[in-house]
Design an enzyme around this catalytic site. Sequence first.
Site, PDB file in Angstrom:
ATOM      1  N   LYS A  32       0.899  -1.186  -0.074  1.00 47.25           N
ATOM      2  CA  LYS A  32       0.147  -0.079   0.010  1.00 47.25           C
ATOM      3  C   LYS A  32       0.963   1.174  -0.189  1.00 47.25           C
ATOM      4  CE  LYS A  32      -2.487   1.721   3.674  1.00 47.25           C
ATOM      5  NZ  LYS A  32      -2.486   3.238   3.763  1.00 47.25           N
ATOM      6  N   ASP A  59      -3.182   4.082  -2.231  1.00 39.69           N
ATOM      7  CA  ASP A  59      -4.343   4.783  -1.240  1.00 39.69           C
ATOM      8  C   ASP A  59      -4.235   6.215  -1.304  1.00 39.69           C
ATOM      9  OD1 ASP A  59      -5.943   5.101   1.018  1.00 39.69           O
ATOM     10  OD2 ASP A  59      -4.387   4.390   2.503  1.00 39.69           O
ATOM     11  N   ASP A  64     -13.469  14.799  -4.678  1.00 38.45           N
ATOM     12  CA  ASP A  64     -13.806  16.052  -5.262  1.00 38.45           C
ATOM     13  C   ASP A  64     -14.982  15.946  -6.102  1.00 38.45           C
ATOM     14  OD1 ASP A  64     -13.041  18.511  -6.353  1.00 38.45           O
ATOM     15  OD2 ASP A  64     -11.011  18.279  -6.171  1.00 38.45           O
ATOM     16  N   THR A 119     -11.571   6.010  10.463  1.00 36.50           N
ATOM     17  CA  THR A 119     -11.578   5.530  11.950  1.00 36.50           C
ATOM     18  C   THR A 119     -11.300   6.610  13.005  1.00 36.50           C
ATOM     19  OG1 THR A 119      -9.466   4.445  11.494  1.00 36.50           O
ATOM     20  CG2 THR A 119     -11.168   2.748  11.697  1.00 36.50           C
ATOM     21  N   ARG A 211       2.900  -0.970  10.944  1.00 37.89           N
ATOM     22  CA  ARG A 211       4.149  -1.226  11.896  1.00 37.89           C
ATOM     23  C   ARG A 211       4.426  -2.660  12.205  1.00 37.89           C
ATOM     24  NH1 ARG A 211       1.339   3.914  14.792  1.00 37.89           N
ATOM     25  NH2 ARG A 211      -0.536   2.700  13.476  1.00 37.89           N
TER      26      ARG A 211
END
Length: 232
Positions: A32, A59, A64, A119, A211
Amino acid sequence: MGKGVIIACDFKDKEETFRFLDKFENEKLFLKIGMELFYSEGPDIVREIKRRGHKIFLDLKLHDIPNTVEKAMKSLSNLNVDMTNVHSAGTIEMMKAGLKGLTKENGERPILIAVTQLTSTSQEKMQNQLLIEKPIENVVMKYAENAKEAGLDGVVCSPLEVQTVKKRCGDDFITVTPGIRFEEDDKGDQVRITTPKKAKELGSDYIVVGRPITKAEAPINAYKKCVEDFVG
Ligand code: C5P
């Protein structure tokens, strides 16, 4: 639906990215690339990673007016990525325009998914700042249904939302789910987290893992564990 582990390459530049990718030698990955890396390096970073044989989820979360999104997607279609996305909040018309721009004359196009509510947006912020009164779960599901109606392939959502999304939008509607941690991991800034094993049980199609792999002492082992637990 193909199950897969997507590694979030949240790196600041090309050097940091390739230092990470070089560890994997000949392994073909699904990566990604987000705004940070794309805005610092431009489309060449996508071309270079594709040349190495990896798949790419670009991503950029387009949002718009429909005409602009259509034209932007037309530009992105030349990069031959494997997956990209828009904000469902941009309306069904905007998502349809994005889909149109992304589709080549021969009908080929990457997987197009929608972001529902980020989120980072809480119920309280949605009510006080966006003046949306409905429960956040209803908003997420409505945004998923809008994406389905626009002809998109799926949504980014929490693994905990997968079952409801599939019930409302169909089993073949793709769910791409971040917020993944191993049991022993530090959560970082993620709040609602799931292990790769649990994401598999919940029926997620792709997990996005940053991570726990990129900051691991042995990134290859962490990646392999994700694949083993999620794909089997
Ligand atoms: O490092 P970590 O595994 O938390 O990275 C998750 C990735 O997924 C990040 O690139 C983050 O921006 C992205 N993401 C997320 N939650 C969302 C949408 C995207 O964590 N709702």
